[in-house]
Design a protein around this motif. Structure first.
Motif, short mmCIF file in Angstrom:
data_model
loop_
_atom_site.label_atom_id
_atom_site.label_comp_id
_atom_site.label_asym_id
_atom_site.label_seq_id
_atom_site.Cartn_x
_atom_site.Cartn_y
_atom_site.Cartn_z
N ASP A 136 0.84 -1.19 0.00
CA ASP A 136 0.00 0.00 0.00
C ASP A 136 0.88 1.25 0.00
N ASP A 137 0.26 2.43 0.01
CA ASP A 137 0.98 3.68 -0.15
C ASP A 137 2.03 3.93 0.92
N ASN A 138 1.80 3.46 2.14
CA ASN A 138 2.79 3.70 3.19
C ASN A 138 3.81 2.57 3.30
N SER A 139 3.77 1.63 2.36
CA SER A 139 4.74 0.53 2.25
C SER A 139 4.76 -0.37 3.48
N ALA A 140 3.68 -0.37 4.26
CA ALA A 140 3.65 -1.19 5.47
C ALA A 140 2.90 -2.50 5.25
N ASN A 141 1.89 -2.48 4.41
CA ASN A 141 1.04 -3.66 4.26
C ASN A 141 1.14 -4.22 2.84
N GLN A 142 1.39 -5.52 2.79
CA GLN A 142 1.43 -6.20 1.49
C GLN A 142 0.00 -6.47 1.06
N ILE A 143 -0.38 -5.98 -0.13
CA ILE A 143 -1.77 -6.11 -0.57
C ILE A 143 -1.93 -7.07 -1.74
N ALA A 144 -0.83 -7.42 -2.41
CA ALA A 144 -0.91 -8.37 -3.53
C ALA A 144 0.42 -9.07 -3.70
N LEU A 145 0.34 -10.29 -4.22
CA LEU A 145 1.54 -11.09 -4.44
C LEU A 145 1.32 -11.98 -5.65
#
Length: 195
Positions: A136-145
């Motif tokens: 996500d925008d804050n680079s904290a949460n992985q949203i896709a792989l």
């Protein structure tokens, strides 16, 4: 010749031409064990502090570095356009007006031709070897792989660190993020099919 705390030394080669030029701070420490790469010793800039080269030009002009050989004086170019704040890299006679790779003033990168990531050479527009992660925008949460299981591709969509949708090219695919609509935009049940 000398200028301030620096000296410029031109060394002549056996045929009388200038073989290399060095710009060296007079107080440069010899105990630092600094050696010049023999593949790039024609112009040497050395300093006891940070060292650098500046190319200065007006706000509406470009600063350029050209690479040439017997086939042409424009085999490659690095150019900075002050009017647009674009940094470009050109190959094979692209010239300053054309480029193979550009970084614009918003730090966006554009490639002309294929791009290979973890793989050489690139085939098509983008060729990726290895897993591909989206945050996500804050680079904290992985949203896709996007990754592989042997020779089968797997695509995961995640929420809160948990996989909600998994599409497996050679196995069970899972939709666990809510209702699924096919043929419409509203799903009143787990699976809502229109048509």
């Amino acid at each position: 010749t000398s200028s301030g705390n620096f000296h410029i030394q031109a060394n002549a080669s056996f045929n009388g031409a200038i073989d290399n030029v060095s710009v060296v701070e007079d107080t440069l420490s010899t105990s630092a064990n600094i050696s010049v790469n023999s593949a790039a010793d024609d112009l040497v800039i050395a300093n006891n502090d940070d060292a650098g080269i500046s190319i200065l030009s007006p706000k509406t002009k470009k600063g350029n570095i050209y690479f040439g050989d017997r086939d042409g004086n424009n085999r490659g170019v690095i150019s900075f356009d002050h009017s647009t704040d674009n940094l470009t890299f050109g190959l094979g006679g692209d010239g300053v007006g054309n480029y193979s790779f550009k970084i614009d003033n918003s730090r966006n990168a554009k490639f002309v031709g294929g791009v290979g990531i973890g793989y050489e050479p690139a085939a098509g527009t983008l060729k990726l070897k290895g897993d591909f992660y989206v945050y996500d925008d804050n680079s904290a949460n992985q949203i896709a792989l996007l990754y592989d299981n042997g020779d089968a591709g797997i695509f995961d969509l995640r929420s809160g660190g948990n996989t909600k949708i998994e599409i497996n090219a050679n196995g069970t695919s899972v939709f666990n993020g809510g209702n699924v609509a096919i043929g419409g935009t509203i799903a009143l049940e787990k699976l809502h099919v229109r048509g």
